[in-house]
Every structure is written in C-alpha cells, then in structure tokens.
Write a protein that holds these residues in place. Sequence first.
Motif, PDB file in Angstrom:
ATOM      1  N   UNK A  78      47.568  67.802  42.660  1.00 28.39           N
ATOM      2  CA  UNK A  78      46.353  67.267  43.268  1.00 28.39           C
ATOM      3  C   UNK A  78      46.304  67.613  44.765  1.00 28.39           C
ATOM      4  N   UNK A  79      45.095  67.652  45.350  1.00 32.16           N
ATOM      5  CA  UNK A  79      44.976  68.039  46.764  1.00 32.16           C
ATOM      6  C   UNK A  79      45.830  67.204  47.713  1.00 32.16           C
ATOM      7  N   UNK A  80      45.995  65.899  47.426  1.00 31.18           N
ATOM      8  CA  UNK A  80      46.762  65.043  48.352  1.00 31.18           C
ATOM      9  C   UNK A  80      48.240  64.926  47.964  1.00 31.18           C
ATOM     10  N   UNK A  81      48.692  65.695  46.967  1.00 30.34           N
ATOM     11  CA  UNK A  81      50.107  65.697  46.605  1.00 30.34           C
ATOM     12  C   UNK A  81      50.862  66.616  47.564  1.00 30.34           C
ATOM     13  N   UNK A  82      51.435  66.027  48.625  1.00 27.26           N
ATOM     14  CA  UNK A  82      52.045  66.830  49.696  1.00 27.26           C
ATOM     15  C   UNK A  82      53.501  66.446  49.957  1.00 27.26           C
ATOM     16  N   UNK A  83      54.119  65.708  49.047  1.00 27.45           N
ATOM     17  CA  UNK A  83      55.497  65.285  49.280  1.00 27.45           C
ATOM     18  C   UNK A  83      56.456  66.465  49.495  1.00 27.45           C
ATOM     19  N   UNK A  84      56.429  67.512  48.650  1.00 27.32           N
ATOM     20  CA  UNK A  84      57.344  68.648  48.908  1.00 27.32           C
ATOM     21  C   UNK A  84      57.083  69.310  50.260  1.00 27.32           C
ATOM     22  N   UNK A  85      55.805  69.447  50.623  1.00 28.16           N
ATOM     23  CA  UNK A  85      55.464  70.075  51.902  1.00 28.16           C
ATOM     24  C   UNK A  85      55.944  69.227  53.081  1.00 28.16           C
ATOM     25  N   UNK A  86      55.919  67.895  52.909  1.00 28.64           N
ATOM     26  CA  UNK A  86      56.409  67.010  53.966  1.00 28.64           C
ATOM     27  C   UNK A  86      57.930  67.029  54.050  1.00 28.64           C
ATOM     28  N   UNK A  87      58.588  67.238  52.910  1.00 27.46           N
ATOM     29  CA  UNK A  87      60.051  67.183  52.854  1.00 27.46           C
ATOM     30  C   UNK A  87      60.705  68.463  53.357  1.00 27.46           C
ATOM     31  N   UNK A  88      60.162  69.609  52.953  1.00 27.06           N
ATOM     32  CA  UNK A  88      60.846  70.895  53.203  1.00 27.06           C
ATOM     33  C   UNK A  88      61.208  71.141  54.675  1.00 27.06           C
ATOM     34  N   UNK A  89      60.318  70.902  55.651  1.00 29.04           N
ATOM     35  CA  UNK A  89      60.679  71.185  57.046  1.00 29.04           C
ATOM     36  C   UNK A  89      61.843  70.343  57.574  1.00 29.04           C
ATOM     37  N   UNK A  90      62.143  69.224  56.902  1.00 29.65           N
ATOM     38  CA  UNK A  90      63.199  68.339  57.378  1.00 29.65           C
ATOM     39  C   UNK A  90      64.570  68.706  56.821  1.00 29.65           C
ATOM     40  N   UNK A  91      64.617  69.616  55.841  1.00 33.88           N
ATOM     41  CA  UNK A  91      65.868  69.929  55.155  1.00 33.88           C
ATOM     42  C   UNK A  91      66.679  70.975  55.915  1.00 33.88           C
ATOM     43  N   UNK A  92      67.990  70.750  55.966  1.00 35.68           N
ATOM     44  CA  UNK A  92      68.916  71.767  56.477  1.00 35.68           C
ATOM     45  C   UNK A  92      69.310  72.729  55.361  1.00 35.68           C
ATOM     46  N   UNK A  93      69.412  72.202  54.150  1.00 34.31           N
ATOM     47  CA  UNK A  93      69.751  73.024  52.982  1.00 34.31           C
ATOM     48  C   UNK A  93      68.904  72.549  51.803  1.00 34.31           C
ATOM     49  N   UNK A  94      68.373  73.492  51.040  1.00 30.71           N
ATOM     50  CA  UNK A  94      67.730  73.132  49.781  1.00 30.71           C
ATOM     51  C   UNK A  94      68.768  73.165  48.666  1.00 30.71           C
ATOM     52  N   UNK A  95      68.533  72.385  47.616  1.00 28.36           N
ATOM     53  CA  UNK A  95      69.438  72.316  46.462  1.00 28.36           C
ATOM     54  C   UNK A  95      68.659  72.682  45.211  1.00 28.36           C
ATOM     55  N   UNK A  96      68.360  73.975  45.027  1.00 27.38           N
ATOM     56  CA  UNK A  96      67.477  74.374  43.920  1.00 27.38           C
ATOM     57  C   UNK A  96      68.058  74.087  42.542  1.00 27.38           C
TER      58      UNK A  96
END
Length: 601
Positions: A78-96
């Motif tokens: 949905x247009x207002x589903x932005x949790x991943x976009x809000x989270x990614x800039x704060x991460x030092x490492x992603x855990x795919x």
Amino acid sequence: MESITFGVLTISDSCCQEPAKDRSGPRLKQLVAEAFTNAQVIGSIVPDDKELIQQELRKWIEREELRVILTTGGTGFAPRDVTPEATRPLLDKECPQLSLVITLESLKKTQFAALSRGLCGIAGNTLILNFPGSEKAVKECFETVRDLLPHALHLIGDEVSLVRKTHAEVQGPAPRGHICPHKTGAGSDSDRNSPFPMLPVQEVLSIIFDTVQRTSSLDKMLWQLNSPVNIPPFRASIKDGYAMKSTGFSGSKRVLGCIAAGDAPNSTPLAEDECFKINTGAPLPLEADCVVQVEDTKLLQRDKHGRESLVDIIVEPMAGLDVRPEGCDLSTKDRVFPAPDPSPVVVKSLLASVGNRLAVPKPRVAIVSTGSELLSPRDQPTPGKIFDSNTTMLAELLLYFGFDCVHTSVLSDSFEQTRESLSDLFEVVDFVICSGGVSMGDKDFVKPVLEDLQFKLHCGRVNMKPGKPMTFASRDEKYFFGLPGNPVSAFVTFHLFALPAIRWAAGWDRQKCALPVINVKLLNGFNLDSRPEFVRASVISRSGELYASVNGDQISSRLQSIVGADVLVNLPGATSDRPVAKAGEVFPASVLRYDFISKYE
C-alpha cells in the motif's frame, strides 16, 4: 538467555488513533514474555509515517539494554506501507537470510506472504525485525525466529564463550536422556507411544481460538444498542442544598418547599429571592438553574411547623452550579455500551440502568466426570472407591467466572455409556468439559468415543505439567474439553484452555479471554521439569514487589495445592544450562483469582 529488553513497535495509522484496535503488538509482547521469561518488553504505536517511525527507532537503538526491536505493520504494497524504507537507512548490516527464512516459513502458510517486504538487520547492538501487521502473521514470524534469537544476540554482542558453547552443542551429539516432546507412535501393544504429538500451550490456544466460533449476536443485541432514555431523565441536583435562579445573587431567600429524590419536577413560579430546599438526585424546579450546597448557607428562620422558611445564601449562585443536565451521563443519542465488554457485571448493570430486561445468552456448558471408581460426595465411603471432587470444583469455577453449568454427571468406564451420554448432552449444550478418560489406560474411552461421534480431535496431548493428556475436539459448533482426571491437572487445564474458549464463545475480546499475567519473583528455588510447568503459588507483596511462594508438594493428585493458590507460575522446561528456577528469579504468572495477593509485608 540473559535478561534483555525487547521493543515492540506497532506501525499503523488506525491503531495510532485508536490503540484498542492494536492486536499484533500485544500478541508479540505476550509471545516474547512466554518465550523468554527473563525478558522485559516495552511497546509503542506510531502512524505510517517514515520520519515518525525513524524517530522512534533511533530512540530505541540508542538504549543500550534494548537488544531486539520487533516492528509490526507497514510491510505491504500500500502507498503508506513504508516500514522497510524507514528501517533500511538505520541499519549497519542487513540480514537477508533471516528475512528469507521468515518468508519461506510464511509461504508454507499462505501464498500472500510473498507480498510482505519486511527487512531484518543490525543497528549498533540492536537486532531489528520487520513483521507484517496481522496477529496471525506476527505469531508465525516470531515462532520462526524465536530459537535463533539467543545465538544471534550472542553473536552481535561478541559474547565469544556463549557462541562457542552453542556451536559445540549444535555439532556434538544430543544430550543423554533427551526426549522429543513431539514423539508419537501407534498407541498399540508394540508401540505404546501416544499417537498424538505434544503441542506447545500457545499452539493449543491458537487452535482453540481458530476453532471455537465467537458469538456475533452481541453486536446487534448489545454493542449497537442505543439508550431508550436519558440519564438523568431531568436536570438533577448533585448536592443537598437549595435550588434557585442564578440571577438572584446571594443574600436571604424565602424557602418555598422541599423537593426530594423521586418527586416530579416542580413547575411553581420562582422569584429571584425565593428557593426550594432540594435533596441529592432530586429534579430541579423548572425555573431554577443552579443549586447552592447546604454548607454555603445559614438557616435564618423556621415556620410554626418547624419547616425552614428563610435562609441566607453566603456565596454567589452561578448558572449550572451543582446541576447534572438532562442526559449528561447517557443520552438517547448514545450507545449504551461505549465499547464491547461482555462482563456480566457490566452488561447487567448497564441494561438495568436504562430499564432493559434483556437476557443475554451464554454458552451452555455441561460437566462430566468419568471413572468407575468415583463416588458422589453424598455417598458413604466404599472400598476401592474415591470421592469425585472434579465435578464440584469445575462447576464452582464456572460460577466464579460468571458462567452457568446446565448439567453434571458421573460416568463409569464404559464405551457404550460414555458414547450415549455425550451424544445426548451435545443435543442440548455447546461445551462438554469432561475430566478423566483421556490418557493411555485400558479404560480411557473418551478419545475413541469422540472419533466414533465424528468429532475432530485437534489436540490429544500438551507439552505441559500438569495436564499433558488435555484433549480438545469439535464437531460443527459443539466443543469438547477432555481434562485429565487428576484434580490439580483438571484445575490447571480448565483455567488455561476451557475458560478462554468459553469466554471467546461468549463474545469476549480475545486479549481478555486468557487469565491475566503478572511478573513475580520466586521466594524459593524449584527444580525444573523437562516440560514447562504451571506451579500453584501464593503471592506476597513486599514494598510493592510481588513474590511467589510455591504451595508445597505439586503432585497433580494433591488438590490441597490449590489452597491459597493465587497464581500459576509459568516455569520453562529444564535445559542442561538451566535445571533449576532459582529464588529471586522473575517469572510470568497467570492470575487465578480477583483477590490475588495473600499477604502484604
């Protein structure tokens, strides 16, 4: 795992406006508390706004003790589903790979899991996991990663000794004496393991809630009911005092009479230098607009009959002073119930307040005890027999929690009698709560009878102590709870499984169906069992802290352990690292009674 703090962040526009709508956040908190008994959990709700999400995440990441952040919501398309976009800039490492294992497990449940975009990653010393927004999804996602979290946190924290220990356990042989709780067999002469897997307590509760049909009749019958009357139905006095016109100022006033509660509104003309004596709750005269309390007056004169005739008003009267306007508590434009609350005290009181005599239907419940050895408490002692306490106990528990028992019976260990009695009972009741006959004995006929009656057996064993043989079955909208025959096992499993199911069927909110849970400190150490154990204990309050004192021998046949039992302390199963629950450790405890503190020190 050492004591850590979890953060549960609900991300939802609607839940931010109405927190009562949030189901996934409270569910996650409950799952964390049950999985990690020494964990602290904090929670918050923010709208689907990228900046506000990041603001809350940053605040939590900066807290050294907060090691895991679980977000729920905002991971879709949905247009207002932005949790991943809000989270990614704060991460030092992603855990795919962690995200991948969650996705793969979720896809086994539903193909729609492919539409979730949740991230997993590390920010500083904190692990962040994005879960979807539904209650069902957060349960499935959490259960997928639950056993990985301790080792993940050891790795993030560079706790080398603990990391090596975990690696050694994974690579080495299984410890001696390990028994898989899910081991099953044929239940035959050659394989005497039960054919039913031992399911975790929370999984059994989820099955029960998914199976039992919640009543929908309360929506129209109660929750959408508008008040037929105003409360109060007239302008009413809040105090004992004098009703007058506020334009008349202070000073002496002639008393025209007295108005008591229950009198009809008085239409006598009222001058500014006149008043009526009035009682609390009485209707104001039609021409009065305020009440001055007795304490703000002086009696100047009585007439020859001893009635007050002249008073001095020593404060300035003000319009509306100590007056309840018509309909101020409840008007005919209002719903009688501002929110759903099926508590019998609430429902009956509010209906009575508007003159409604509606009888609210409740689930019809029957209680059955099985066993050829059972005597009625009214019988004389007989060799080889024991008195049946379960029927009395379960009937009293139903009454204590506001439900009625419509039938009780005691059955002998006979397939034919058990089948006939259960078949007849389900013609007139919704629930049968049966104690005994559900284990592995030669005379335990309940499960075969249920199968013969075309019931679906959802659960035949639970990984818990006491209460392992607890059975749950259903057919259409008829439900059967087979509680173990030992009195304490029946006591515990009634509270943990049967009561929540009956409340759910009666229309209760799911979050309120189970017993309330508090944290308590153990006063005495306790050897842990291989299964999670629900220990009866009394609660002592010391300077505001709650302590649990275990009620003696916990053997499941010893009914005396419920004497003074305020809570069921939820103890985890023993591990090689943790064979004992130590005095001073904190554990969750399910509250058994309203007055759950036995002593204050």
